[in-house]
Design a protein around this motif. Sequence first.
Motif, PDB file in Angstrom:
ATOM      1  N   ASN A  80       1.060  -1.279  -0.070  1.00  0.00           N
ATOM      2  CA  ASN A  80      -0.066  -0.032  -0.082  1.00  0.00           C
ATOM      3  C   ASN A  80       0.730   1.174  -0.126  1.00  0.00           C
ATOM      4  O   ASN A  80       0.802   2.046  -0.808  1.00  0.00           O
ATOM      5  N   ASN A  84       1.088   4.179  -3.051  1.00  0.00           N
ATOM      6  CA  ASN A  84       0.673   5.425  -2.429  1.00  0.00           C
ATOM      7  C   ASN A  84       1.948   6.571  -3.194  1.00  0.00           C
ATOM      8  O   ASN A  84       1.934   7.470  -3.933  1.00  0.00           O
ATOM      9  N   GLY A 143       2.405   0.711   5.428  1.00  0.00           N
ATOM     10  CA  GLY A 143       1.746   0.245   4.221  1.00  0.00           C
ATOM     11  C   GLY A 143       1.506  -1.056   4.105  1.00  0.00           C
ATOM     12  O   GLY A 143       1.222  -1.815   2.976  1.00  0.00           O
ATOM     13  N   GLU A 145      -1.297  -4.282   4.329  1.00  0.00           N
ATOM     14  CA  GLU A 145      -2.760  -4.660   4.016  1.00  0.00           C
ATOM     15  C   GLU A 145      -3.209  -4.894   5.506  1.00  0.00           C
ATOM     16  O   GLU A 145      -2.924  -5.529   6.119  1.00  0.00           O
TER      17      GLU A 145
END
Length: 160
Positions: A80, A84, A143, A145
């Motif tokens: 994640n 980003n 980051g 999940e």
Amino acid sequence: MTQLYKSYSVTEATKKLESYCVYQDRCHKEVITKLREMRMIPEAIDQIMGQLIQNNYLNEERFAKSFARGKFNIKKWGRNRIVNELKQRDISKFNIKIALEEIDNGEYYKTFNALAKKRLTEIKEKDVQKRRKKLADYLFYRGWESNMVYEKIGELIPFK
């Protein structure tokens, strides 16, 4: 007080940016920002960018792959956070997808488990709820999940 700015010819700027790109993989956004800081006009920026891409000094796919590998291996970031950060650098969805393939699934889970366990030993909080929250916040910031995080917290800090 007048501010003096060094002005660059297209050739000088190109040479400078070639060195900048050789030192470390760069994304297009970083290079454009650098050229703007050098006070280059839009036409010159377009010309220099074209040359850098054509001569393979600038390659967005290569940048995305090395970025993903580096942030995962060195900083222990989850997918994640990597996604980003790449989006903030205006990397295409296609290149982000390719970059994530650089991360081996087995390594990903192994790193996640080691990171969660290591962080838990560093949390001195006695209250179970607060321990769980601190561990979750840490893993989310990096980051990872949410399904993985909640599952690991349930495993490492079960409710009594």
